[in-house]
Design an enzyme around this catalytic site. Structure first.
Site, PDB file in Angstrom:
ATOM      1  CE1 TYR A   1     -13.318  21.664  59.229  1.00 36.92           C
ATOM      2  CE2 TYR A   1     -12.547  23.612  60.407  1.00 36.92           C
ATOM      3  CZ  TYR A   1     -13.586  22.791  59.987  1.00 36.92           C
ATOM      4  OH  TYR A   1     -14.878  23.094  60.308  1.00 36.92           O
TER       5      TYR A   1
ATOM      6  CB  THR B   1      21.127  -8.864  40.432  1.00 37.88           C
ATOM      7  OG1 THR B   1      22.222  -8.833  39.513  1.00 37.88           O
ATOM      8  CG2 THR B   1      19.902  -8.251  39.782  1.00 37.88           C
TER       9      THR B   1
ATOM     10  CB  CYS C   1      -3.265   0.322  37.733  1.00 37.62           C
ATOM     11  SG  CYS C   1      -1.558  -0.014  38.220  1.00 37.62           S
TER      12      CYS C   1
HETATM   13  P1  FAD Z   1       5.327  -4.859  34.478  1.00 34.82           P
HETATM   14  O1  FAD Z   1       4.738  -3.513  34.536  1.00 34.82           O
HETATM   15  O2  FAD Z   1       4.402  -6.025  34.444  1.00 34.82           O
HETATM   16  O3  FAD Z   1       6.250  -4.947  33.207  1.00 34.82           O
HETATM   17  C1  FAD Z   1       6.983  -6.088  32.919  1.00 34.82           C
HETATM   18  C2  FAD Z   1       7.093  -6.249  31.411  1.00 34.82           C
HETATM   19  O4  FAD Z   1       8.197  -7.054  31.127  1.00 34.82           O
HETATM   20  C3  FAD Z   1       5.886  -6.948  30.797  1.00 34.82           C
HETATM   21  O5  FAD Z   1       5.241  -6.113  29.867  1.00 34.82           O
HETATM   22  C4  FAD Z   1       6.477  -8.190  30.137  1.00 34.82           C
HETATM   23  O6  FAD Z   1       5.879  -8.448  28.869  1.00 34.82           O
HETATM   24  C5  FAD Z   1       7.944  -7.812  29.973  1.00 34.82           C
HETATM   25  N1  FAD Z   1       8.833  -8.966  29.980  1.00 34.82           N
HETATM   26  C6  FAD Z   1       8.920  -9.954  30.888  1.00 34.82           C
HETATM   27  N2  FAD Z   1       9.904 -10.814  30.573  1.00 34.82           N
HETATM   28  C7  FAD Z   1      10.445 -10.356  29.430  1.00 34.82           C
HETATM   29  C8  FAD Z   1      11.499 -10.824  28.601  1.00 34.82           C
HETATM   30  N3  FAD Z   1      12.183 -11.914  28.910  1.00 34.82           N
HETATM   31  N4  FAD Z   1      11.792 -10.110  27.501  1.00 34.82           N
HETATM   32  C9  FAD Z   1      11.100  -8.978  27.193  1.00 34.82           C
HETATM   33  N5  FAD Z   1      10.107  -8.505  27.933  1.00 34.82           N
HETATM   34  C10 FAD Z   1       9.785  -9.182  29.049  1.00 34.82           C
HETATM   35  N6  FAD Z   1      -0.423  -1.729  41.282  1.00 34.82           N
HETATM   36  C11 FAD Z   1      -0.792  -0.674  42.036  1.00 34.82           C
HETATM   37  O7  FAD Z   1       0.048  -0.130  42.760  1.00 34.82           O
HETATM   38  N7  FAD Z   1      -2.059  -0.185  42.006  1.00 34.82           N
HETATM   39  C12 FAD Z   1      -3.023  -0.732  41.217  1.00 34.82           C
HETATM   40  O8  FAD Z   1      -4.167  -0.269  41.195  1.00 34.82           O
HETATM   41  C13 FAD Z   1      -2.679  -1.857  40.431  1.00 34.82           C
HETATM   42  N8  FAD Z   1      -3.598  -2.448  39.656  1.00 34.82           N
HETATM   43  C14 FAD Z   1      -3.226  -3.499  38.854  1.00 34.82           C
HETATM   44  C15 FAD Z   1      -4.194  -4.089  38.052  1.00 34.82           C
HETATM   45  C16 FAD Z   1      -3.839  -5.147  37.231  1.00 34.82           C
HETATM   46  C17 FAD Z   1      -4.877  -5.789  36.371  1.00 34.82           C
HETATM   47  C18 FAD Z   1      -2.500  -5.614  37.205  1.00 34.82           C
HETATM   48  C19 FAD Z   1      -2.103  -6.745  36.296  1.00 34.82           C
HETATM   49  C20 FAD Z   1      -1.534  -5.044  38.020  1.00 34.82           C
HETATM   50  C21 FAD Z   1      -1.897  -3.980  38.867  1.00 34.82           C
HETATM   51  N9  FAD Z   1      -0.967  -3.379  39.701  1.00 34.82           N
HETATM   52  C22 FAD Z   1      -1.331  -2.315  40.480  1.00 34.82           C
HETATM   53  C23 FAD Z   1       0.418  -3.871  39.788  1.00 34.82           C
HETATM   54  C24 FAD Z   1       1.356  -3.067  38.892  1.00 34.82           C
HETATM   55  O9  FAD Z   1       0.843  -3.014  37.607  1.00 34.82           O
HETATM   56  C25 FAD Z   1       2.720  -3.704  38.920  1.00 34.82           C
HETATM   57  O10 FAD Z   1       3.188  -3.700  40.234  1.00 34.82           O
HETATM   58  C26 FAD Z   1       3.735  -3.003  38.048  1.00 34.82           C
HETATM   59  O11 FAD Z   1       3.296  -2.923  36.726  1.00 34.82           O
HETATM   60  C27 FAD Z   1       5.067  -3.742  38.109  1.00 34.82           C
HETATM   61  O12 FAD Z   1       5.977  -3.160  37.243  1.00 34.82           O
HETATM   62  P2  FAD Z   1       7.116  -4.043  36.559  1.00 34.82           P
HETATM   63  O13 FAD Z   1       7.898  -3.121  35.692  1.00 34.82           O
HETATM   64  O14 FAD Z   1       7.806  -4.822  37.592  1.00 34.82           O
HETATM   65  O15 FAD Z   1       6.335  -5.103  35.676  1.00 34.82           O
END
Ligand code: FAD
Length: 575
Positions: free
Chosen positions: A438, A285, A53
């Site tokens: 407040y 799942t 984020c």
């Molecule tokens: P992620 O945090 O993306 O982590 C998944 C990880 O899994 C990745 O690092 C990837 O490399 C790894 N991966 C995938 N497949 C494999 C594999 N086969 N083997 C090994 N590793 C793997 N949300 C908010 O609520 N507020 C915000 O302000 C906000 N701003 C954001 C700004 C940006 C630029 C981005 C990109 C996202 C933002 N988000 C925000 C969304 C938030 O970051 C995501 O919802 C959150 O990170 C999801 O978590 P996750 O664990 O599902 O995935």
């Protein structure tokens, strides 16, 4: 005593795929619940537990130390949680029968397998490909990981781009519009729907966002669809369907995200919308001993009850904790996501929770909306600013369905109160009963949330009828109804809705004779308060009258997309 789901006395082996929001949270929670479990986290990128984020703010220079983006180093995480963190390690296959995963070390190319007792998938999502020719060009970027961020920053430092076109006007697109502007670029946002933040805001509330961006020099092409990206000498041209094009030095594609679930699908795990992994409320799942969380999973929308994809950090973190609980033999349940979110867009904040009006209608609710423009704190204390609040609730039951706020200070706090109220199943009129903190620098004795409750109650009890901005154009202008603007002559002369005549509220009682009692009266003022008072005066005299929801300030912003004034002045006072 540690709890283990692998059996009394056995050491449970948990493998986690993805080491950021959901995966890192789960690893830490599992360790806190089970000191003996073997935990291995596989992360494809070179970083764990990083601040997705915060990435746009590093590109814009607000965050200038890149170390601030990585909340934990793999070594730090390992020390604190005694977890085996393997970065640059991609899980390429799952054998659910043998309970093994295949892992590829992305540096050496070495492949090996690991056994698991429990497997947790938190692979996140990938930026959706725009599906146009040229989208993989050298000047075309997407933003998801630290590596993407460093790539964009390196490009900016080396090529010094002076302009950018952003394809997609969602959260990431708009945060990047601000940050690329900060980095000195002229920015154009191309958005297929006719409004920005299409999934988060209704069109009327998005108008404030449009006005803010335009006022800061960002060009918006709304309702414009990209056809192709072509690299030119030192730049990129985005061609639009139906003709027209935008030239820039770089292009950022931010058209949404798609769950990264090819791995899950190949293991026979059931998937739903856009390939999102289907899970139950324990984050299990359809395959035994495999859990999934975060952007990769389909969730139940907590208000509509429908299956949804809600890719946000809060849900990912909570789901990670819940999956960890269940992996460790506890019983934790996820209650669904509401899409509560907030974004800074230059000098305004847009915040949302629950369903928008259009989403509520799509979900089959017969809903009512109210719009108000309360001050962020007591008007007499310096620095108060107007915010615009739109609240949606179900007719009859008064069940709160959603809210959107655009403003400055205090918008985030009010949306969080409303999110809590929705979660608690409160009725819209019950907001009037909330006792909220407040003092003049922070709020008003009647907090904006209380005000929304008062309005909902007034509407439900029939004390006042309302009409809306999108009904105004259709009102007859042939004299068969009275269109009344009750602001001061000074305010009225600076602009008013077509066909409205001016009688200031403070003169209304004396000038009732000027209004035809046999015709319906539609009343408008600046914010909705004076028109409400006028409606009560008129109703007491037997008039059939309706109050304009949101006031002229709102009307002007929605119909003209002009920046709405956030400054306050006591209603009825000239400024
Ligand atoms: P992620 O945090 O993306 O982590 C998944 C990880 O899994 C990745 O690092 C990837 O490399 C790894 N991966 C995938 N497949 C494999 C594999 N086969 N083997 C090994 N590793 C793997 N949300 C908010 O609520 N507020 C915000 O302000 C906000 N701003 C954001 C700004 C940006 C630029 C981005 C990109 C996202 C933002 N988000 C925000 C969304 C938030 O970051 C995501 O919802 C959150 O990170 C999801 O978590 P996750 O664990 O599902 O995935």
């Amino acid at each position: 005593m540690s709890m283990s789901a692998a059996g009394e006395g056995d050491q449970m082996k948990v493998i986690i795929v993805g080491g950021v929001a959901g995966g890192a949270t789960a690893a830490a929670r599992i360790r806190r619940l089970d000191e003996t479990a073997e935990i291995i986290v596989f992360e494809r990128s070179g970083f764990v537990s990083y601040a997705n984020c915060g990435l746009p703010y590093y590109i814009g220079g607000v965050i200038d130390d890149r170390r601030a983006l990585t909340l934990q180093t793999p070594e730090g995480f390992k020390r604190r949680y005694a977890a085996d963190i393997r970065v640059r390690s991609e899980v390429t296959a799952i054998d659910a029968a043998q309970k093994t995963v295949t892992v590829r070390d992305t540096e050496s190319g070495r492949e090996y397998t690991e056994k698991y007792d429990k497997l947790l998938l938190s692979p996140g999502a990938v930026p959706t490909r725009p599906g146009i020719p040229g989208a993989d060009g050298k000047r075309v970027f997407t933003l998801r990981t630290v590596e993407d961020t460093l790539g964009i920053r390196a490009f900016i430092d080396s090529d010094r781009p002076r302009s950018a076109v952003i394809l997609g006007g969602g959260y990431i697109g708009l945060e990047m519009a601000e940050n690329l502007s900060r980095a000195g670029m002229t920015v154009t946002v191309v958005q297929r729907p006719g409004q920005l933040l299409n999934n988060a805001l209704d069109f009327d509330m998005a108008s404030f966002v449009h006005a803010e961006l335009r006022s800061k020099g960002v060009k918006l092409l709304l309702g414009a669809e990209a056809e192709a990206a072509e690299e030119t000498d030192g730049g990129v041209v985005l061609r639009l369907k139906g003709g027209g094009s935008v030239s820039a030095d770089m292009l950022l594609a931010a058209v949404g995200v798609t769950p990264d679930t090819a791995l899950a699908r190949s293991a026979g795990i059931e998937t739903g919308i856009k390939g999102g992994i289907v899970v139950n409320d324990r984050m299990e799942t359809t395959v035994k001993d495999i859990y999934a969380v975060g952007d990769a999973v389909c969730v139940r929308h907590a208000v509509s009850g429908r299956e949804a994809l809600i890719p946000l950090a809060g849900p990912a973190n909570k789901q990670g904790r819940i999956a960890a609980d269940n992996i460790c033999g506890r019983d934790s349940r996820y209650l669904g996501s509401m899409g509560s979110s907030v974004i800074k867009i230059f000098d305004i904040t847009a915040a949302v929770t629950g369903l928008t009006e259009k989403a509520a209608e799509r979900a089959g609710f017969d809903c009512e909306r109210i719009v108000l423009s309360p001050p962020s704190h007591a008007e007499y204390y310096p620095g108060a600013r107007s915010m615009t609040v739109k609240m949606v609730f179900e007719k009859g039951s008064m069940r709160l369905l959603g809210a959107q706020i655009v403003g400055g200070e205090g918008a985030d706090k009010r949306i969080d109160v409303l999110a809590t109220a929705i979660r608690a199943g409160m009725r819209a009129d019950e907001l009037k009963d909330l006792e909220l903190a407040y003092a003049p620098p922070y709020s008003s004795a009647k907090d904006p949330v209380n005000m929304a409750g008062f309005m909902a109650e007034n509407i439900a009890s029939g004390l006042v009828k309302q009409f809306h901005w999108d009904e105004t154009e259709a009102l007859p202008k042939d004299g068969s109804v009275t269109l009344l603007d009750v602001r001061t002559p000074g305010e009225y002369s600076k602009g008013h809705a077509e066909g409205f005549v001016n009688i200031p509220v403070d003169e209304l009682r004396e000038r009732l004779g000027e209004i035809d009692r046999t015709k319906p009266v539609y009343v408008m003022c600046q914010s909705g308060i004076r028109s409400y008072i006028s409606c009560r005066i008129l109703a007491a005299e037997g008039f059939d009258c309706s109050n304009f929801s949101g006031g002229y300030r709102f009307y002007k912003c929605v119909t003209e997309e002009k920046v709405a004034s956030q400054s306050l002045y006591p209603c009825g006072m000239e400024k």
